[in-house]
Scaffold this motif. Structure first.
Motif, PDB file in Angstrom:
ATOM      1  N   ALA A 459     -21.168  21.792 -13.165  1.00  0.00           N
ATOM      2  CA  ALA A 459     -21.320  20.747 -14.182  1.00  0.00           C
ATOM      3  C   ALA A 459     -20.002  20.492 -14.915  1.00  0.00           C
ATOM      4  N   GLN A 460     -18.996  21.344 -14.700  1.00  0.00           N
ATOM      5  CA  GLN A 460     -17.693  21.150 -15.339  1.00  0.00           C
ATOM      6  C   GLN A 460     -16.849  20.090 -14.617  1.00  0.00           C
ATOM      7  N   GLN A 461     -17.310  19.636 -13.448  1.00  0.00           N
ATOM      8  CA  GLN A 461     -16.572  18.606 -12.714  1.00  0.00           C
ATOM      9  C   GLN A 461     -16.594  17.295 -13.511  1.00  0.00           C
ATOM     10  N   PRO A 462     -15.425  16.749 -13.915  1.00  0.00           N
ATOM     11  CA  PRO A 462     -15.415  15.530 -14.728  1.00  0.00           C
ATOM     12  C   PRO A 462     -15.673  14.285 -13.880  1.00  0.00           C
ATOM     13  N   GLY A 463     -16.151  13.218 -14.544  1.00  0.00           N
ATOM     14  CA  GLY A 463     -16.282  11.914 -13.912  1.00  0.00           C
ATOM     15  C   GLY A 463     -17.408  11.787 -12.919  1.00  0.00           C
ATOM     16  N   VAL A 464     -18.408  12.671 -12.985  1.00  0.00           N
ATOM     17  CA  VAL A 464     -19.533  12.631 -12.045  1.00  0.00           C
ATOM     18  C   VAL A 464     -20.806  12.329 -12.831  1.00  0.00           C
ATOM     19  N   LYS A 465     -21.727  11.575 -12.207  1.00  0.00           N
ATOM     20  CA  LYS A 465     -23.002  11.238 -12.851  1.00  0.00           C
ATOM     21  C   LYS A 465     -24.114  11.264 -11.818  1.00  0.00           C
ATOM     22  N   ALA A 466     -25.361  11.286 -12.284  1.00  0.00           N
ATOM     23  CA  ALA A 466     -26.505  11.229 -11.382  1.00  0.00           C
ATOM     24  C   ALA A 466     -26.467   9.935 -10.591  1.00  0.00           C
ATOM     25  N   GLY A 467     -26.762  10.021  -9.305  1.00  0.00           N
ATOM     26  CA  GLY A 467     -26.727   8.865  -8.425  1.00  0.00           C
ATOM     27  C   GLY A 467     -25.469   8.784  -7.593  1.00  0.00           C
ATOM     28  N   ASP A 468     -24.414   9.535  -7.933  1.00  0.00           N
ATOM     29  CA  ASP A 468     -23.195   9.561  -7.128  1.00  0.00           C
ATOM     30  C   ASP A 468     -23.437  10.338  -5.833  1.00  0.00           C
ATOM     31  N   ILE A 469     -22.485  10.212  -4.912  1.00  0.00           N
ATOM     32  CA  ILE A 469     -22.584  10.862  -3.606  1.00  0.00           C
ATOM     33  C   ILE A 469     -21.534  11.962  -3.513  1.00  0.00           C
ATOM     34  N   TYR A 470     -21.907  13.069  -2.850  1.00  0.00           N
ATOM     35  CA  TYR A 470     -20.949  14.128  -2.533  1.00  0.00           C
ATOM     36  C   TYR A 470     -20.946  14.328  -1.026  1.00  0.00           C
ATOM     37  N   ILE A 471     -19.746  14.301  -0.418  1.00  0.00           N
ATOM     38  CA  ILE A 471     -19.614  14.465   1.028  1.00  0.00           C
ATOM     39  C   ILE A 471     -18.604  15.579   1.296  1.00  0.00           C
ATOM     40  N   SER A 472     -19.004  16.539   2.127  1.00  0.00           N
ATOM     41  CA  SER A 472     -18.077  17.596   2.549  1.00  0.00           C
ATOM     42  C   SER A 472     -17.902  17.507   4.059  1.00  0.00           C
ATOM     43  N   ALA A 473     -16.681  17.778   4.516  1.00  0.00           N
ATOM     44  CA  ALA A 473     -16.367  17.709   5.940  1.00  0.00           C
ATOM     45  C   ALA A 473     -15.488  18.882   6.327  1.00  0.00           C
ATOM     46  N   HIS A 474     -15.838  19.544   7.426  1.00  0.00           N
ATOM     47  CA  HIS A 474     -15.101  20.706   7.909  1.00  0.00           C
ATOM     48  C   HIS A 474     -14.822  20.526   9.395  1.00  0.00           C
ATOM     49  N   GLU A 475     -13.551  20.436   9.744  1.00  0.00           N
ATOM     50  CA  GLU A 475     -13.128  20.247  11.131  1.00  0.00           C
ATOM     51  C   GLU A 475     -13.867  19.083  11.803  1.00  0.00           C
ATOM     52  N   VAL A 476     -13.951  17.967  11.112  1.00  0.00           N
ATOM     53  CA  VAL A 476     -14.580  16.780  11.664  1.00  0.00           C
ATOM     54  C   VAL A 476     -13.988  15.545  10.994  1.00  0.00           C
ATOM     55  N   LYS A 477     -13.948  14.418  11.725  1.00  0.00           N
ATOM     56  CA  LYS A 477     -13.464  13.145  11.193  1.00  0.00           C
ATOM     57  C   LYS A 477     -14.649  12.204  11.084  1.00  0.00           C
ATOM     58  N   LEU A 478     -14.928  11.782   9.828  1.00  0.00           N
ATOM     59  CA  LEU A 478     -16.057  10.897   9.558  1.00  0.00           C
ATOM     60  C   LEU A 478     -15.565   9.498   9.214  1.00  0.00           C
ATOM     61  N   ARG A 479     -16.287   8.498   9.668  1.00  0.00           N
ATOM     62  CA  ARG A 479     -16.139   7.132   9.157  1.00  0.00           C
ATOM     63  C   ARG A 479     -17.518   6.694   8.711  1.00  0.00           C
ATOM     64  N   ILE A 480     -17.670   6.427   7.409  1.00  0.00           N
ATOM     65  CA  ILE A 480     -18.993   6.143   6.865  1.00  0.00           C
ATOM     66  C   ILE A 480     -18.961   4.854   6.053  1.00  0.00           C
ATOM     67  N   ARG A 481     -20.084   4.177   6.031  1.00  0.00           N
ATOM     68  CA  ARG A 481     -20.280   2.983   5.205  1.00  0.00           C
ATOM     69  C   ARG A 481     -21.420   3.262   4.254  1.00  0.00           C
ATOM     70  N   ILE A 482     -21.199   2.957   2.976  1.00  0.00           N
ATOM     71  CA  ILE A 482     -22.159   3.256   1.912  1.00  0.00           C
ATOM     72  C   ILE A 482     -22.696   1.955   1.365  1.00  0.00           C
ATOM     73  N   SER A 483     -24.009   1.786   1.363  1.00  0.00           N
ATOM     74  CA  SER A 483     -24.620   0.592   0.787  1.00  0.00           C
ATOM     75  C   SER A 483     -25.875   0.992   0.027  1.00  0.00           C
ATOM     76  N   ALA A 484     -26.137   0.251  -1.037  1.00  0.00           N
ATOM     77  CA  ALA A 484     -27.289   0.573  -1.875  1.00  0.00           C
ATOM     78  C   ALA A 484     -28.006  -0.705  -2.286  1.00  0.00           C
ATOM     79  N   GLU A 485     -29.294  -0.568  -2.548  1.00  0.00           N
ATOM     80  CA  GLU A 485     -30.091  -1.676  -3.057  1.00  0.00           C
ATOM     81  C   GLU A 485     -30.428  -1.418  -4.520  1.00  0.00           C
ATOM     82  N   PRO A 486     -30.444  -2.481  -5.358  1.00  0.00           N
ATOM     83  CA  PRO A 486     -30.734  -2.288  -6.783  1.00  0.00           C
ATOM     84  C   PRO A 486     -32.190  -1.906  -6.999  1.00  0.00           C
TER      85      PRO A 486
END
Length: 486
Positions: A459-486
């Protein structure tokens, strides 16, 4: 004159002798009667005798005293109380050799000569002796000096040492199995008779060598530049903190974990603790060496965007402050909601900001291995709570080293942000996530696992709020598209 051949003079002398003897007998009888009359009346009457005996180990109180012999001229009552010694039980009263009662306390009316015997028998019992330096638990409770049992039983003993002590247990003088290191010792003991248990907590010290191996480190808050040997109490905590030194704008030298060697008995056991910082409990002689390596410098925040209600809106990617290792990897925005994230051998983890009031979140993309033989891993989370606690949950992507690449998509429903509304969320976040959210997640291929993590530290991580996304990657290359509906 002689009559019939009998001497008359002799007869007279004989009669006189018998008369004298009779007189003496009368005098003696009179004297004896006089003495008998002088005796107490209780002595003149018949005596009733009672004796009290003990078989085994215990004692008897009769009318409140330990007097073993009683007598009276009249019937009398004895209030009897049997008291067994430790590890013995009272079995019953024998009166004139026959069982009379099994009650420890009773009142016996004595009408004639009587022998009373209290019978005691040994019972299952444990005598404990415990030295300083720890505590002994018996079936989870502190051991008393003496523990009496009603029947043969199995007891679970746990010797819990204080810091700096090692427990040893002996049963009836025979040492039980020990421990090589400072830790609690558990032992099951079957008790069928009188058993002695001796527990000794031996004061114990161990040696530890700490080698920074050319990297910067702190040992219990003290800077360490050269190998250090310490002799510490068993159970002492050694706090190791490693630091990275910049080599250039993109790379740095860091301890990529600590190599640990521990002497267990006569053998050394080796392994690597894959952490930049390490808390080590000293349970035997040990050697700790930093495992130096070169990693990438933490990437700076990246400006980009996501698709919201069909339109690109601004978004920022920020690397997490909390990783086991210094990061290795990169991330950048490609446009139209697309991000490229590449994780190295020590991974990257980024938060991407989202509009706060979405009803459905879709993440789609592709992945590929950066090199043959890589062991890839990727996780996608949604931040559910970021206040006093940080809570996020999500999925693991179905990727593996046997495939060079592939595509995926996952759709999170609004219910994931509503988890704090459910009471069980605060008792078991993972269970609430699995009950209310996982059945409604869409994805192809399906996620291999559901993940939930709740932490006060994150919770000490600054600038983060509920609804945000967290992505972790280990020895992999990702290409992602993020879209949301209101």
């Amino acid at each position: 004159m002689v009559l019939g051949g009998v001497n008359a003079g002799g007869v007279k002398k004989g009669v006189a002798r018998w008369q004298a003897l009779l007189a003496l007998a009368v005098v003696a009888l009179a004297a004896a009667f006089t003495v008998w009359l002088a005796l107490p009346k209780s002595v003149q009457e018949k005596r009733i005798l009672a004796s009290i005996e003990v078989e085994g180990r215990g004692s008897v109180l009769a009318n409140g005293t330990s007097k073993p012999l009683w007598n009276s001229t009249k019937p009398f009552a004895l209030a009897l109380e049997a008291k067994p010694e430790s590890c013995w039980s009272f079995r019953g009263w024998l009166v004139n050799g026959s069982l009379f009662s099994a009650n420890a306390g009773l009142t016996l009316l004595v009408r004639g000569n009587t022998t009373v015997k209290a019978v005691f028998a040994a019972k299952p019992c444990v005598l404990f002796t415990v030295s300083k330096g720890g505590v002994l638990l018996v079936n989870g409770s502190p051991a008393p000096p003496i523990l009496e049992l009603e029947e043969p039983s199995t007891l679970v003993l746990e010797a819990r040492p204080e810091k700096g002590y090692t427990p040893r247990i002996a049963v009836n003088g025979t040492p039980a199995r020990g421990v090589e290191a400072w830790m609690p010792l558990e032992l099951a003991v079957r008790v069928g008779g009188v058993t002695s248990v001796a527990v000794e907590f031996a004061e114990t010290y161990y040696w530890i060598r700490i080698n920074p191996n050319g990297v910067e480190a702190l040992v219990n808050g003290t800077p360490l530049a050269e190998p250090l040997d310490l002799r510490l109490q068993a159970g002492s905590l050694v706090e190791l903190a490693g630091f990275c030194k910049p080599l250039n704008e993109t790379h740095q030298a860091c301890p990529l974990g600590w190599r640990v060697s521990q002497k267990l008995g006569s053998k050394w056991v080796n392994y690597t603790a894959p952490y930049l910082n390490l808390t080590f409990t000293l349970t035997c002689d040990a050697v700790l060496e930093a495992n130096p390596g070169v990693t990438w410098v933490t990437p700076p925040p990246a400006k980009g965007g996501v698709i919201y209600n069909g339109t690109e809106v601004p978004a920022t990617a920020v690397h997490t402050m909390f990783l086991a290792f210094p990061p290795s990897g990169s991330y950048r925005y490609l446009g139209d909601g697309w991000w490229e994230i590449e994780g190295g051998p020590t991974a990257v983890g980024i938060y991407i900001s989202m509009p706060g009031n979405w009803s459905k979140l879709r993440i789609e993309g592709t992945w590929e291995l950066p090199r043959p033989g890589a062991v890839p891993g990727a996780k996608i989370y949604v931040v559910v709570e970021h206040g006093e606690y940080h809570y996020k949950c999500g999925v693991c992507l179905d990727i593996g080293p046997e495939k060079p690449g592939g595509s995926f998509y996952v759709v999170f429903p609004r219910e994931i942000l509503d988890l704090p509304k459910h009471p069980e969320y605060y008792q078991s976040p993972y269970s609430a996530y699995g009950r209310y959210v996982v059945p409604k997640i869409e994805g192809e291929p399906l996620a291999l696992c559901g993940i939930a993590a709740r932490s006060k530290r994150l919770a000490q991580q600054p600038g983060v709020k509920a609804g945000d996304i967290y992505i972790s990657a280990h020895e992999v290359k990702l290409r992602i598209r993020i879209s949301a509906e209101p």
